[in-house]
Scaffold this motif. Structure first.
Motif, PDB file in Angstrom:
ATOM      1  N   THR A 176     -37.698  46.050  17.652  1.00  0.00           N
ATOM      2  CA  THR A 176     -37.035  47.173  18.322  1.00  0.00           C
ATOM      3  C   THR A 176     -37.200  47.129  19.832  1.00  0.00           C
ATOM      4  N   ALA A 177     -38.147  46.337  20.326  1.00  0.00           N
ATOM      5  CA  ALA A 177     -38.349  46.239  21.769  1.00  0.00           C
ATOM      6  C   ALA A 177     -37.371  45.285  22.435  1.00  0.00           C
ATOM      7  N   ALA A 190     -42.085  54.360  13.458  1.00  0.00           N
ATOM      8  CA  ALA A 190     -40.793  54.109  14.101  1.00  0.00           C
ATOM      9  C   ALA A 190     -39.880  55.285  13.787  1.00  0.00           C
ATOM     10  N   THR A 191     -38.693  55.292  14.395  1.00  0.00           N
ATOM     11  CA  THR A 191     -37.746  56.388  14.176  1.00  0.00           C
ATOM     12  C   THR A 191     -36.394  55.823  13.752  1.00  0.00           C
ATOM     13  N   TRP A 192     -35.558  56.712  13.230  1.00  0.00           N
ATOM     14  CA  TRP A 192     -34.213  56.284  12.850  1.00  0.00           C
ATOM     15  C   TRP A 192     -33.387  55.925  14.090  1.00  0.00           C
ATOM     16  N   ILE A 214     -37.733  48.078   9.138  1.00  0.00           N
ATOM     17  CA  ILE A 214     -37.759  49.212  10.069  1.00  0.00           C
ATOM     18  C   ILE A 214     -37.877  50.536   9.313  1.00  0.00           C
ATOM     19  N   ILE A 252     -40.657  53.474   9.486  1.00  0.00           N
ATOM     20  CA  ILE A 252     -40.293  54.890   9.633  1.00  0.00           C
ATOM     21  C   ILE A 252     -41.043  55.741   8.615  1.00  0.00           C
ATOM     22  N   ASN A 277     -33.990  43.749   8.310  1.00  0.00           N
ATOM     23  CA  ASN A 277     -34.366  44.876   9.163  1.00  0.00           C
ATOM     24  C   ASN A 277     -34.099  46.217   8.486  1.00  0.00           C
ATOM     25  N   LYS A 313     -30.502  51.679  17.092  1.00  0.00           N
ATOM     26  CA  LYS A 313     -30.380  50.857  18.298  1.00  0.00           C
ATOM     27  C   LYS A 313     -30.520  49.372  17.971  1.00  0.00           C
ATOM     28  N   ASN A 314     -31.324  49.051  16.972  1.00  0.00           N
ATOM     29  CA  ASN A 314     -31.493  47.663  16.550  1.00  0.00           C
ATOM     30  C   ASN A 314     -30.321  47.203  15.691  1.00  0.00           C
ATOM     31  N   ASP A 369     -34.675  54.223  16.583  1.00  0.00           N
ATOM     32  CA  ASP A 369     -35.060  52.823  16.755  1.00  0.00           C
ATOM     33  C   ASP A 369     -34.225  51.933  15.840  1.00  0.00           C
ATOM     34  N   HIS A 377     -42.241  46.674  16.074  1.00  0.00           N
ATOM     35  CA  HIS A 377     -42.266  46.898  17.519  1.00  0.00           C
ATOM     36  C   HIS A 377     -41.639  45.722  18.274  1.00  0.00           C
TER      37      HIS A 377
END
Length: 256
Positions: A151-152, A220-222, A211, A215, A207, A227-228, A224, A148
């Protein structure tokens, strides 16, 4: 145990970068897979060590976790593996010295990216998800907190974090090239790698493990991940190619 002078390390780096792009496709892919596996195991170890500290001691736990994370890069360099972030420093050094062509650099980065991703996701799925090493109790809590936070971050912050990360990782690989002694390589790799983890900089291959692990745990999602991936990848590229290889090229390239 002795270390080379910086101008000698530059020569070793150029030689290493030239060698990397001349590996065949299969060798690059397999070694890239191993590099992803080793970095993922280092991050898995970080989670397993740091997560057991109680909340008031979480910062201390993170330092202990950072101290064991370098296992991944140490094994990659000594046992054999190809890591994208290291190649983002070594291969540009060969390019800046005129030893390789730009398309060779692009091809190498593309293949190693795929190999690292496959290796990191393999560990996330098999050991994180199927075995459950990142999906229970304090380990899941630590995983979710890490992901979190990563990805934030807005695009610009993730980009700058990626630069800081691979400035240090590039220096770790640079120091490893400065000695033929395994003890020297371990020492050279350990502290810059520990530093980037303790600071909280973002590493694209790490990551690729953490990440997807979130998932697989439905945390989390793909989207996310994607975007990272973009800003961290770009930041790692800049950190390794410009802030390590590029700067040293300005100083040492003419002496080759």
């Amino acid at each position: 145990m002795g270390f080379m002078k910086p101008e000698q390390i530059w020569e070793q780096t150029v030689e290493a970068g030239t060698k990397k792009v001349n590996f065949g496709f299969r060798k690059q892919l397999v070694l890239g897979f191993l590099g992803g596996v080793y970095i993922a195991l280092g991050f898995l170890l970080y989670i397993r060590v740091s997560a057991v500290f109680p909340a008031p001691w979480s910062d201390v736990g993170s330092i202990f976790g950072a101290a064991v994370f370098p296992l991944g890069l140490i094994v990659t360099i000594i046992a054999g593996g190809e890591l994208l972030t290291g190649n983002m420093m070594a291969v540009p050094a060969a390019l800046f010295s005129g030893k390789i062509k730009f398309h060779q650099l692009v091809n190498n980065w593309a293949v190693i990216t795929v190999g690292n991703f496959l290796g990191a996701v393999f560990i996330a799925y098999v050991f994180g998800h199927l075995v459950g090493l990142t999906e229970h109790g304090v380990y899941l809590t630590k995983l979710v907190k890490l992901v979190h936070a990563k990805t934030a971050e807005p695009f610009s912050a993730a980009l700058l974090s990626g630069i800081g990360c691979n400035w240090l990782v590039g220096l770790a690989v640079w120091l490893a090239y400065g000695t033929d002694d395994d003890t020297g390589k371990i020492i050279g790799v350990w502290f810059p790698t520990m530093a980037f983890v303790a600071i909280g900089f973002q590493h694209v291959v790490a990551n690729m493990f953490v990440i997807p692990a979130a998932i697989f745990a439905n945390q989390a999602t793909w989207m996310d991940f994607s975007k990272n991936l973009v800003p961290v990848y770009m930041g790692n590229l800049i950190g390794g190619a410009l802030f390590v290889a590029g700067i040293y090229a300005v100083v040492y390239r003419r002496s080759n």
